[in-house]
Enzyme design. Structure first.
Site, PDB file in Angstrom:
ATOM      1  N   GLU A  46       0.828  -1.205   0.000  1.00 48.34           N
ATOM      2  CA  GLU A  46       0.000   0.000   0.000  1.00 48.34           C
ATOM      3  C   GLU A  46       0.861   1.253   0.000  1.00 48.34           C
ATOM      4  O   GLU A  46       1.935   1.291   0.609  1.00 48.34           O
ATOM      5  CB  GLU A  46      -0.933   0.058   1.215  1.00 48.34           C
ATOM      6  CG  GLU A  46      -2.359  -0.355   0.940  1.00 48.34           C
ATOM      7  CD  GLU A  46      -2.531  -1.851   1.114  1.00 48.34           C
ATOM      8  OE1 GLU A  46      -3.549  -2.378   0.621  1.00 48.34           O
ATOM      9  OE2 GLU A  46      -1.685  -2.479   1.737  1.00 48.34           O
ATOM     10  N   THR A  47       0.338   2.257  -0.695  1.00 44.92           N
ATOM     11  CA  THR A  47       0.860   3.622  -0.618  1.00 44.92           C
ATOM     12  C   THR A  47      -0.264   4.498  -0.096  1.00 44.92           C
ATOM     13  O   THR A  47      -1.394   4.440  -0.598  1.00 44.92           O
ATOM     14  CB  THR A  47       1.336   4.118  -1.988  1.00 44.92           C
ATOM     15  OG1 THR A  47       2.428   3.300  -2.431  1.00 44.92           O
ATOM     16  CG2 THR A  47       1.803   5.561  -1.918  1.00 44.92           C
TER      17      THR A  47
END
Length: 264
Positions: A46-47
């Protein structure tokens, strides 16, 4: 305009363990396509993208390399860590996030970051036989919540030895598959692993949102409000959970900064 970006290992106090997340602070609103391209470039599970609101809270969105997700624990933990470490929030200030899963908060307590998240309880479910073939193990209990299948196996060893068929898992309609068992490791209550190939994450190192489901499940089963969890991935990580019977769960973890940079 350059955007600062920080990579953090979440749910660990040790570098190169836990779950890495990128945290990008935005001055202004950013396009969804651009955020997705950045997440693909970072190529982490995830970002997180943060934008400060006028009330002092932060809009927060999470992207895997292939899509946006509704709830992510480790990237929220990483975001709170960055806000305090880089001076965006005062040490004792509560981090407030506005997300697709509602308002989430995080605060520092005794060296850990505690996050107030929604409890995502699983109801008993009959899963198609394709699930067992894909996971590669016969469960003793199966449940389902709005995101994932929850699959209990007979032992910690069975969880650790799993070798799922990611191609088959990708064909099953679900965000992911939480596989868990009561722990035999001293000082740990339960272990888990999390597989989500359909959203671009074959195996997630440490999954906060999965513990929104695991916390009420094991709290009820073991008769304890506070538990210690180990996610038994190759990187590994520790999550403290607390559930008191309501619709919220407290997840706690540590985090360490790995690198800082700018998107130019």
């Amino acid at each position: 305009m350059p955007h600062s970006i920080v990579q953090v290992d979440a749910f660990t106090s040790t570098l190169f363990a836990g779950n890495p997340a990128a945290v990008c602070l935005l001055e202004d609103a950013a396009g969804e396509e651009w955020m997705q391209r950045v997440a693909a470039e970072m190529n982490l599970s995830e970002t997180a993208f943060l934008r400060r609101r006028q009330d002092g809270g932060y809009e927060l969105r999470w992207f895997t390399p292939v899509c946006e997700v509704e709830l992510c624990g480790h990237a929220t933990l990483a975001s709170a860590h960055v806000l305090w470490e880089d001076g965006h929030l005062a040490t004792g200030e509560v981090a407030r996030f506005y997300t697709m899963s509602g308002r989430l908060t995080a605060e520092r307590r005794h060296g850990w970051i505690e996050m107030d998240f929604p409890a995502e309880r699983a109801e008993h479910a009959t899963a198609p036989s394709e699930v067992w073939k894909a996971v590669g193990a016969v469960p003793i209990w199966v449940g389902r919540n709005r995101f994932d299948y929850l699959i209990e196996l007979e032992s910690e060893e069975a969880v650790r030895e799993l070798q799922p068929d990611f191609g088959r898992l990708r064909q099953i309609v679900a965000r992911g598959f939480i596989v868990t068992a009561r722990a035999s490791t001293p000082g740990v209550d339960f272990v888990s692993r999390f597989f989500a190939p359909s959203v671009g994450v074959p195996e997630d190192p440490v999954t906060g949102s999965a513990h929104c489901c695991l916390a009420p499940y094991w709290a009820k089963k073991l008769g304890k409000e506070e538990l210690i969890a180990c996610q038994a991935s190759a990187r590994g990580g520790t999550v403290k959970v607390r559930w008191q019977g309501g619709d919220r769960v407290v997840l706690a973890g540590e985090a360490v900064t790995v690198l800082r940079g700018e998107l130019v």
